[in-house]
Scaffold this active site. Sequence first.
Site, mmCIF file in Angstrom:
data_model
loop_
_atom_site.group_PDB
_atom_site.id
_atom_site.type_symbol
_atom_site.label_atom_id
_atom_site.label_comp_id
_atom_site.label_asym_id
_atom_site.label_seq_id
_atom_site.Cartn_x
_atom_site.Cartn_y
_atom_site.Cartn_z
ATOM 1 C CB THR A 185 9.140 -6.471 3.427
ATOM 2 O OG1 THR A 185 10.268 -7.021 4.104
ATOM 3 C CG2 THR A 185 7.988 -6.344 4.395
ATOM 4 C CG ASP B 75 10.685 0.810 -0.316
ATOM 5 O OD1 ASP B 75 10.870 -0.418 -0.379
ATOM 6 O OD2 ASP B 75 11.417 1.644 -0.891
ATOM 7 C CG ASP C 84 18.073 -2.647 4.334
ATOM 8 O OD1 ASP C 84 17.688 -3.800 4.065
ATOM 9 O OD2 ASP C 84 18.290 -1.792 3.462
ATOM 10 C CE LYS D 254 13.727 2.343 1.217
ATOM 11 N NZ LYS D 254 13.608 0.880 0.989
ATOM 12 C CD GLU E 263 14.389 0.942 -2.224
ATOM 13 O OE1 GLU E 263 13.914 -0.194 -2.211
ATOM 14 O OE2 GLU E 263 15.365 1.275 -1.527
ATOM 15 C CE LYS F 174 14.607 -5.996 7.402
ATOM 16 N NZ LYS F 174 13.947 -5.901 6.102
HETATM 17 C C1 5RP Z 1 16.010 -2.211 -1.289
HETATM 18 C C2 5RP Z 1 15.603 -1.831 0.056
HETATM 19 C C3 5RP Z 1 14.698 -2.770 0.783
HETATM 20 O O1 5RP Z 1 13.510 -2.116 1.051
HETATM 21 C C4 5RP Z 1 15.360 -3.190 2.049
HETATM 22 O O2 5RP Z 1 16.613 -3.768 1.716
HETATM 23 C C5 5RP Z 1 14.524 -4.210 2.811
HETATM 24 O O3 5RP Z 1 14.473 -5.391 2.082
HETATM 25 P P1 5RP Z 1 13.746 -6.688 2.606
HETATM 26 O O4 5RP Z 1 12.305 -6.346 2.732
HETATM 27 O O5 5RP Z 1 14.031 -7.728 1.566
HETATM 28 O O6 5RP Z 1 14.356 -7.063 3.938
HETATM 29 O O7 5RP Z 1 15.940 -0.816 0.584
HETATM 30 O O8 5RP Z 1 16.962 -1.329 -1.800
#
Ligand code: 5RP
Length: 226
Positions: free
Chosen positions: A28, A81, A84, A94, A103, A121
């Site tokens: 994302t 950011d 999850d 996350k 992060e 999510k």
């Molecule tokens: C990476 C993270 C990501 O922001 C989280 O996993 C979301 O990822 P995605 O946007 O691919 O679903 O925490 O460590």
Amino acid sequence: MNLKQTVGIEAANYVKDGMIVGLGTGSTAYYMIEELGRRVKEEELSIVGVPTSIASRKQALDLGIPVKSIDEVSHVDLTIDGADEISADFQGIKGGGAALLFEKIVATYSKQVIWIVDEAKMVQKLGGFPLPVEVVPYGEEQLFRLFEAKGYQPTFRMINTFEKKITDCGHSIIDLHLDTIEDPFVLAKELDHTVGVVEHGLFLNMADTVIVGKADGPLTIQASKK
Ligand code: 5RP
């Protein structure tokens, strides 16, 4: 346009000229960085990015976004950011992309944090998504057994049958399969005090704003921090 792309572009609108911007990691955040790259190129937007992973750093540099490390900047104006899982009270898990340590550090030094997610999510309570715990390799099997004894159903993050995933900082990840986390603050405190744990994926009271991707367009929610 997919939902991740819509929230990535929407969040990039919050970035203004002259800002120091924390660049998240994941599929994302990827779209948000792409949009910032477009604005740098087409609108002469002047920003400095603070990437949260090697992958995001490379993407930013390839797009012509200047980058600095967290120690080279006085502050971060805004971090955008992914996440999850986000609970009804805007706490987050996350680390699905294994970048949780950088992060969390970048988010901690940010004046404002925006999370961008698709609506799948958003949950009532955290825990359906396995909780990533970043650990130092020395003693990691002991730590694994400790988590097993506590009933946390740990698994090492693997890249294939034989090799463990190693983070950008040289650590392993143990994912905890908890189903429901009744009190994320209690668990965070416990993990904060567990020897060998470098960081965990509970991001508590960190997001100021959540942008949720929905079929009829992005929904922006202000999170009330405690
Ligand atoms: C990476 C993270 C990501 O922001 C989280 O996993 C979301 O990822 P995605 O946007 O691919 O679903 O925490 O460590």
